[in-house]
Design a protein around this motif. Sequence first.
Motif, PDB file in Angstrom:
ATOM      1  N   LEU A   4       0.857  -1.181   0.000  1.00 21.17           N
ATOM      2  CA  LEU A   4       0.000   0.000   0.000  1.00 21.17           C
ATOM      3  C   LEU A   4       0.893   1.230   0.000  1.00 21.17           C
ATOM      4  O   LEU A   4       1.816   1.339   0.811  1.00 21.17           O
ATOM      5  N   ILE A   5       0.603   2.161  -0.916  1.00 22.46           N
ATOM      6  CA  ILE A   5       1.385   3.403  -0.987  1.00 22.46           C
ATOM      7  C   ILE A   5       0.511   4.553  -0.479  1.00 22.46           C
ATOM      8  O   ILE A   5      -0.578   4.791  -1.012  1.00 22.46           O
ATOM      9  N   VAL A   6       0.985   5.230   0.554  1.00 18.89           N
ATOM     10  CA  VAL A   6       0.268   6.408   1.066  1.00 18.89           C
ATOM     11  C   VAL A   6       1.129   7.637   0.786  1.00 18.89           C
ATOM     12  O   VAL A   6       2.268   7.721   1.245  1.00 18.89           O
ATOM     13  N   PRO A   7       0.598   8.596   0.030  1.00 10.47           N
ATOM     14  CA  PRO A   7       1.403   9.785  -0.285  1.00 10.47           C
ATOM     15  C   PRO A   7       1.544  10.736   0.899  1.00 10.47           C
ATOM     16  O   PRO A   7       0.549  11.190   1.451  1.00 10.47           O
ATOM     17  N   ALA A   8       2.781  10.992   1.326  1.00 13.00           N
ATOM     18  CA  ALA A   8       3.134  12.053   2.282  1.00 13.00           C
ATOM     19  C   ALA A   8       2.201  12.204   3.485  1.00 13.00           C
ATOM     20  O   ALA A   8       1.566  13.251   3.648  1.00 13.00           O
ATOM     21  N   THR A 294       4.839   6.672   1.621  1.00  8.20           N
ATOM     22  CA  THR A 294       5.092   5.618   2.600  1.00  8.20           C
ATOM     23  C   THR A 294       4.596   4.292   2.046  1.00  8.20           C
ATOM     24  O   THR A 294       3.484   4.214   1.515  1.00  8.20           O
ATOM     25  N   GLU A 295       5.436   3.278   2.158  1.00 10.41           N
ATOM     26  CA  GLU A 295       5.068   1.919   1.732  1.00 10.41           C
ATOM     27  C   GLU A 295       4.685   1.109   2.960  1.00 10.41           C
ATOM     28  O   GLU A 295       5.433   1.049   3.935  1.00 10.41           O
ATOM     29  N   ILE A 296       3.515   0.478   2.881  1.00 11.42           N
ATOM     30  CA  ILE A 296       2.999  -0.312   4.005  1.00 11.42           C
ATOM     31  C   ILE A 296       2.634  -1.710   3.505  1.00 11.42           C
ATOM     32  O   ILE A 296       2.063  -1.853   2.429  1.00 11.42           O
ATOM     33  N   ASP A 297       2.994  -2.718   4.298  1.00  9.83           N
ATOM     34  CA  ASP A 297       2.533  -4.083   4.022  1.00  9.83           C
ATOM     35  C   ASP A 297       1.207  -4.261   4.759  1.00  9.83           C
ATOM     36  O   ASP A 297       1.215  -4.452   5.981  1.00  9.83           O
ATOM     37  N   VAL A 327       4.567  -0.547   8.583  1.00  6.71           N
ATOM     38  CA  VAL A 327       5.286   0.456   7.795  1.00  6.71           C
ATOM     39  C   VAL A 327       6.606  -0.163   7.358  1.00  6.71           C
ATOM     40  O   VAL A 327       7.408  -0.591   8.184  1.00  6.71           O
ATOM     41  N   ARG A 328       6.807  -0.235   6.034  1.00  3.17           N
ATOM     42  CA  ARG A 328       8.038  -0.861   5.535  1.00  3.17           C
ATOM     43  C   ARG A 328       9.091   0.184   5.159  1.00  3.17           C
ATOM     44  O   ARG A 328      10.259   0.036   5.446  1.00  3.17           O
ATOM     45  N   ARG A 329       8.625   1.275   4.523  1.00  2.99           N
ATOM     46  CA  ARG A 329       9.589   2.246   4.021  1.00  2.99           C
ATOM     47  C   ARG A 329       8.944   3.625   3.965  1.00  2.99           C
ATOM     48  O   ARG A 329       7.770   3.739   3.592  1.00  2.99           O
ATOM     49  N   VAL A 330       9.696   4.641   4.328  1.00  6.45           N
ATOM     50  CA  VAL A 330       9.230   6.020   4.166  1.00  6.45           C
ATOM     51  C   VAL A 330      10.232   6.718   3.252  1.00  6.45           C
ATOM     52  O   VAL A 330      11.428   6.775   3.561  1.00  6.45           O
ATOM     53  N   VAL A 331       9.725   7.209   2.134  1.00 12.57           N
ATOM     54  CA  VAL A 331      10.572   7.920   1.174  1.00 12.57           C
ATOM     55  C   VAL A 331      10.225   9.403   1.258  1.00 12.57           C
ATOM     56  O   VAL A 331       9.050   9.779   1.182  1.00 12.57           O
TER      57      VAL A 331
END
Length: 358
Positions: A4-8, A294-297, A327-331
């Motif tokens: 799941l991608i959540v923008p900012a 933000t990438e979420i599993d 939460v896997r990754r925050v870019v």
Amino acid sequence: MSTLIVPAPLDPHVHLRDLAWAHKGTFASETAAALAGGYWAVLDMPNTPPPTIDPAALETKLAALTAGAVCDWGVYFGASQDDNTACYPQVAGRVCGLKMYNNATTGTLLLADQPTREAHFRAWPAGRVIAVHAEDQTVADILALVRRYRKHTHFCHISMAEEIALLRAAKAEGLPVSVGVTPHHLFLTERDVITLGALGRMKPELKTAADQAALWDALADGTVDVVESDHAPHTLAEKENDPPPSGVPGLETTVPLLLTAVREGRLSLERAIALVATNPRRIFGLQAPPETYTEIDPDVSYVIARQALFTACGWSPFEGMRVWGRVRRVVVRGQTAFEDGQVRVAPGFGRNLFAEGV
Ligand code: DOR
Ligand code: ZN
């Protein structure tokens, strides 16, 4: 596995501590907690000693955050009972908004009478948000000022059915208001204080199951715009005092709790993303920077445990609850700031979103 991608995602209500309260948390530790919770950015409240109510205190806080933060950030300026409105034109361009405490809180900030509140409403430049701590009758008092001055006012951590009814009517009337609720008022009630003790004490206090149901209805119908953590770390030792200080940490549990509600069919995914990302950005006039997400599993579940937390206070009122969504990754601005349980950027990486000229 799906991602799941959540923008900012933006949490517009946190108490990062540091300065004279660095023993509760530092800008480095609590912004690390923000990244671990999936956030791109946080907005910091002014009630930490020294309170952010004059230009010197603001400079001190901005310098320390600039040096320490690992996520992007903004700070609120505080309204003071001793008139500090003369400096508003000078400071407003450098902060996310004005915070007005109209009911008792942690620290010394409290606007005790309506003429004082009105002076702050009149003086604050339109175009920057006014955020209010208002409970019960005070919600109506503040709405009277919004009706008179028409400045955008964000009602923080609304917790009661009656307050929701007032704000729903205010929106129908066309007043420029937005509404925030916290995860603790959504997922806990006054009954939980029996088991949580001091760890279930915050302001506003936990309320009845009927109040909680009213908050969920208001989430679904759009009366509530934002879920804000009101992240307010106090040490476990301080929580053993009588009376204990009010406040609970929340940066690392808000997004997983909401995604768990999505999984259980209590909330749509679209609403959840609006509540933690799109709406808070819109209210504070912020654009998501390019390549910030933000990438979420969503299919990973885990039990909230204090050992895994980044917040310096090292506890959570939600310990023991099983949640879905890791939460896997925050870019942030193209750079991986957090990945697989580790902060990947150095203190000072975080930017002030309200620096003048930005
Ligand atoms: O519980 C709370 N804690 N409510 C507030 O309004 C302030 C916060 C804090 O700073 O500890
Ligand atoms: Zn707060």
